[in-house]
Scaffold this motif. Structure first.
Motif, mmCIF file in Angstrom:
data_model
loop_
_atom_site.group_PDB
_atom_site.id
_atom_site.type_symbol
_atom_site.label_atom_id
_atom_site.label_comp_id
_atom_site.label_asym_id
_atom_site.label_seq_id
_atom_site.Cartn_x
_atom_site.Cartn_y
_atom_site.Cartn_z
ATOM 1 N N SER A 138 0.820 -1.202 0.000
ATOM 2 C CA SER A 138 0.000 0.000 0.000
ATOM 3 C C SER A 138 0.858 1.258 0.000
ATOM 4 C CB SER A 138 -0.915 0.012 1.230
ATOM 5 O OG SER A 138 -1.482 1.291 1.422
ATOM 6 N N GLY A 139 1.840 1.280 0.892
ATOM 7 C CA GLY A 139 2.697 2.454 1.013
ATOM 8 C C GLY A 139 2.082 3.571 1.824
ATOM 9 N N LYS A 140 0.802 3.415 2.215
ATOM 10 C CA LYS A 140 0.106 4.474 2.969
ATOM 11 C C LYS A 140 -0.803 3.809 4.002
ATOM 12 C CE LYS A 140 -1.620 6.107 -0.859
ATOM 13 N NZ LYS A 140 -2.363 6.935 -1.837
ATOM 14 N N HIS A 141 -0.706 4.239 5.253
ATOM 15 C CA HIS A 141 -1.510 3.599 6.291
ATOM 16 C C HIS A 141 -1.642 4.500 7.510
ATOM 17 C CE1 HIS A 141 2.492 2.872 7.956
ATOM 18 N NE2 HIS A 141 1.874 2.745 9.130
ATOM 19 N N THR A 142 -2.562 4.129 8.386
ATOM 20 C CA THR A 142 -2.643 4.673 9.736
ATOM 21 C C THR A 142 -2.806 3.492 10.686
ATOM 22 O OG1 THR A 142 -5.063 4.918 9.718
ATOM 23 C CG2 THR A 142 -3.757 6.802 8.938
ATOM 24 N N GLY A 143 -2.430 3.678 11.954
ATOM 25 C CA GLY A 143 -2.595 2.581 12.899
ATOM 26 C C GLY A 143 -2.220 2.971 14.311
ATOM 27 N N TYR A 144 -2.796 2.251 15.278
ATOM 28 C CA TYR A 144 -2.625 2.563 16.700
ATOM 29 C C TYR A 144 -2.539 1.267 17.499
ATOM 30 C CZ TYR A 144 -4.957 6.589 14.583
ATOM 31 O OH TYR A 144 -5.318 7.605 13.734
ATOM 32 N N THR A 145 -1.864 1.343 18.637
ATOM 33 C CA THR A 145 -1.847 0.207 19.549
ATOM 34 C C THR A 145 -1.876 0.681 20.989
ATOM 35 O OG1 THR A 145 -0.670 -1.779 20.276
ATOM 36 C CG2 THR A 145 0.687 0.068 19.520
ATOM 37 N N HIS A 146 -2.655 -0.020 21.809
ATOM 38 C CA HIS A 146 -2.618 0.181 23.255
ATOM 39 C C HIS A 146 -1.575 -0.722 23.903
ATOM 40 C CE1 HIS A 146 -6.422 2.574 23.570
ATOM 41 N NE2 HIS A 146 -5.829 2.977 24.679
ATOM 42 N N ARG A 147 -0.896 -1.536 23.095
ATOM 43 C CA ARG A 147 0.059 -2.506 23.625
ATOM 44 C C ARG A 147 1.506 -2.052 23.432
ATOM 45 N NH1 ARG A 147 0.465 -7.311 21.416
ATOM 46 N NH2 ARG A 147 0.936 -8.317 23.406
ATOM 47 N N CYS A 151 4.559 -4.893 23.185
ATOM 48 C CA CYS A 151 4.511 -5.522 21.869
ATOM 49 C C CYS A 151 5.897 -5.459 21.213
ATOM 50 C CB CYS A 151 3.467 -4.855 20.979
ATOM 51 S SG CYS A 151 3.947 -3.227 20.351
ATOM 52 N N ASP A 152 6.033 -6.091 20.073
ATOM 53 C CA ASP A 152 7.248 -6.070 19.275
ATOM 54 C C ASP A 152 7.582 -4.611 18.915
ATOM 55 O OD1 ASP A 152 9.149 -6.233 17.212
ATOM 56 O OD2 ASP A 152 8.305 -8.096 16.436
ATOM 57 N N LEU A 153 8.764 -4.141 19.296
ATOM 58 C CA LEU A 153 9.124 -2.743 19.076
ATOM 59 C C LEU A 153 9.314 -2.393 17.604
ATOM 60 C CD1 LEU A 153 11.497 -1.976 22.086
ATOM 61 C CD2 LEU A 153 9.075 -1.404 21.806
ATOM 62 N N ARG A 154 9.363 -3.391 16.742
ATOM 63 C CA ARG A 154 9.413 -3.092 15.308
ATOM 64 C C ARG A 154 8.154 -2.365 14.845
ATOM 65 N NH1 ARG A 154 10.286 -8.572 12.352
ATOM 66 N NH2 ARG A 154 8.877 -9.254 14.026
ATOM 67 N N TRP A 155 7.094 -2.461 15.645
ATOM 68 C CA TRP A 155 5.847 -1.791 15.304
ATOM 69 C C TRP A 155 5.959 -0.272 15.402
ATOM 70 C CZ3 TRP A 155 1.910 -3.163 12.604
ATOM 71 C CH2 TRP A 155 1.482 -4.491 12.577
ATOM 72 N N GLN A 156 6.999 0.231 16.050
ATOM 73 C CA GLN A 156 7.122 1.680 16.228
ATOM 74 C C GLN A 156 7.138 2.437 14.901
ATOM 75 O OE1 GLN A 156 10.567 2.316 18.709
ATOM 76 N NE2 GLN A 156 9.416 2.024 20.598
ATOM 77 N N LYS A 157 7.635 1.807 13.853
ATOM 78 C CA LYS A 157 7.683 2.518 12.571
ATOM 79 C C LYS A 157 6.356 2.497 11.826
ATOM 80 C CE LYS A 157 9.742 -1.413 10.066
ATOM 81 N NZ LYS A 157 10.888 -1.840 9.232
ATOM 82 N N TYR A 158 5.377 1.770 12.347
ATOM 83 C CA TYR A 158 4.088 1.668 11.670
ATOM 84 C C TYR A 158 2.892 2.155 12.495
ATOM 85 C CZ TYR A 158 6.619 -1.441 8.473
ATOM 86 O OH TYR A 158 7.507 -1.969 7.571
ATOM 87 N N LEU A 159 2.999 2.139 13.817
ATOM 88 C CA LEU A 159 1.845 2.428 14.668
ATOM 89 C C LEU A 159 2.106 3.581 15.629
ATOM 90 C CD1 LEU A 159 0.788 -1.191 15.770
ATOM 91 C CD2 LEU A 159 -0.147 0.159 13.868
ATOM 92 N N MET A 160 1.031 4.238 16.014
ATOM 93 C CA MET A 160 1.052 5.231 17.087
ATOM 94 C C MET A 160 0.765 4.523 18.415
ATOM 95 S SD MET A 160 1.396 8.047 15.263
ATOM 96 C CE MET A 160 0.867 9.451 16.238
ATOM 97 N N ALA A 161 1.368 5.012 19.489
ATOM 98 C CA ALA A 161 1.028 4.523 20.823
ATOM 99 C C ALA A 161 -0.246 5.224 21.267
ATOM 100 C CB ALA A 161 2.154 4.815 21.801
ATOM 101 N N SER A 162 -1.311 4.462 21.450
ATOM 102 C CA SER A 162 -2.596 5.028 21.838
ATOM 103 C C SER A 162 -2.620 5.218 23.351
ATOM 104 C CB SER A 162 -3.732 4.092 21.399
ATOM 105 O OG SER A 162 -4.982 4.689 21.601
ATOM 106 N N VAL A 163 -2.808 6.477 23.792
ATOM 107 C CA VAL A 163 -2.745 6.801 25.217
ATOM 108 C C VAL A 163 -3.899 7.721 25.599
ATOM 109 C CG1 VAL A 163 -0.233 6.540 25.283
ATOM 110 C CG2 VAL A 163 -1.232 8.791 24.831
ATOM 111 N N GLU A 164 -4.103 7.836 26.918
ATOM 112 C CA GLU A 164 -5.202 8.666 27.414
ATOM 113 C C GLU A 164 -4.751 9.800 28.323
ATOM 114 O OE1 GLU A 164 -6.353 5.456 25.540
ATOM 115 O OE2 GLU A 164 -5.607 5.030 27.568
#
Length: 244
Positions: A138-147, A151-164
């Motif tokens: 795709s080359g284009k995305h959005t994403g979030y994690t509460h984990r 979670c696997d830190l490789r996700w940092q380049k793809y997801l936002m840390a969802s916080v309150e």
């Protein structure tokens, strides 16, 4: 013939090993979600064993949501309208979704449809190796994690840390994440946050903005709590409880 939805993966949740499924939809019928944009491919992480509303009500959604504090069985302020995941699940059980293949991957790569990682469910419940070919095609995305804490830190380049809270945001940022913080309508932004661009101007949707893609070079994001009134009320109670 191109179908609207496809089963990408079925397997054991990385959260608790329960059977879950990843489904992509929106290849034919555009989504009605004005915030994400009509051309954004949606992704659904669902329990294989339970209708989403039943799982959420009885606390059987740990396999897809982990320890997210906003779950219906916990705080009850998750903004997701579960009627759509219910329909996706029933279509899955009815066998209406074929398997995702190299053909559909090539379509993503050709048209560069943006993808919403986790329209429902936490993306990190599914192995990154399953997601990455789709993300790259795709080359284009959005994403979030509460984990973001476990979670696997490789996700940092793809997801936002969802916080309150601001404290959670700072902790996530110190660990290398960009943060996405839900705030009350009159809350002030932190110095390193900007307001969701759709909230500032509803003509800008996620598929055009794409700031929430996990890239470390972009600003942290905050957005005003939204959803049904009782969910907003539950969120306010949750924030109050964290400050006590």
């Amino acid at each position: 013939m191109l179908r609207n939805g496809y089963i990408v993966w079925e397997g054991a949740s990385l959260i608790d090993s329960s059977p879950i499924v990843l489904i992509l939809t929106g290849f034919v019928n555009p989504t009605s979600n004005r915030k994400t944009g009509s051309q954004m491919i949606q992704s659904w992480i669902l329990s294989q064993n339970y209708v989403p509303t039943y799982a959420a009500k009885h606390g059987f959604d740990n396999s897809i949501c982990g320890d997210c504090p906003l779950k219906l069985s916990d705080n009850g302020s998750c903004y997701v309208n579960l009627l759509t995941p219910n329909n996706i699940y029933r279509s899955y059980i009815a066998g209406n979704y074929p398997q995702f293949s190299e053909k559909e991957l090539a379509i993503l790569q050709h048209y560069r449809y943006p993808i919403r990682l986790g329209s429902y469910g936490d993306p990190t419940a599914v192995p990154l190796e399953v997601w990455e070919p789709i993300i790259l095609a795709s080359g284009k995305h959005t994403g979030y994690t509460h984990r973001h804490k476990n979670c696997d830190l490789r996700w940092q380049k793809y997801l936002m840390a969802s916080v309150e809270t601001e404290q959670e945001a700072k902790q996530a940022q110190n660990q290398g994440w960009r943060s996405f913080r839900i705030i009350v309508p009159d809350a002030a932004l932190s110095d390193n946050e900007i307001l969701c661009r759709h909230t500032e101007d509803d003509r800008i949707d996620c598929s055009k903005c794409l700031l929430c893609d996990g890239s470390s070079t972009k600003p942290n994001i905050a957005d005003k709590v939204h959803g049904l009134n009782w969910k907003v009320s539950n969120f306010l109670k949750y924030l109050e409880s964290t400050s006590n």
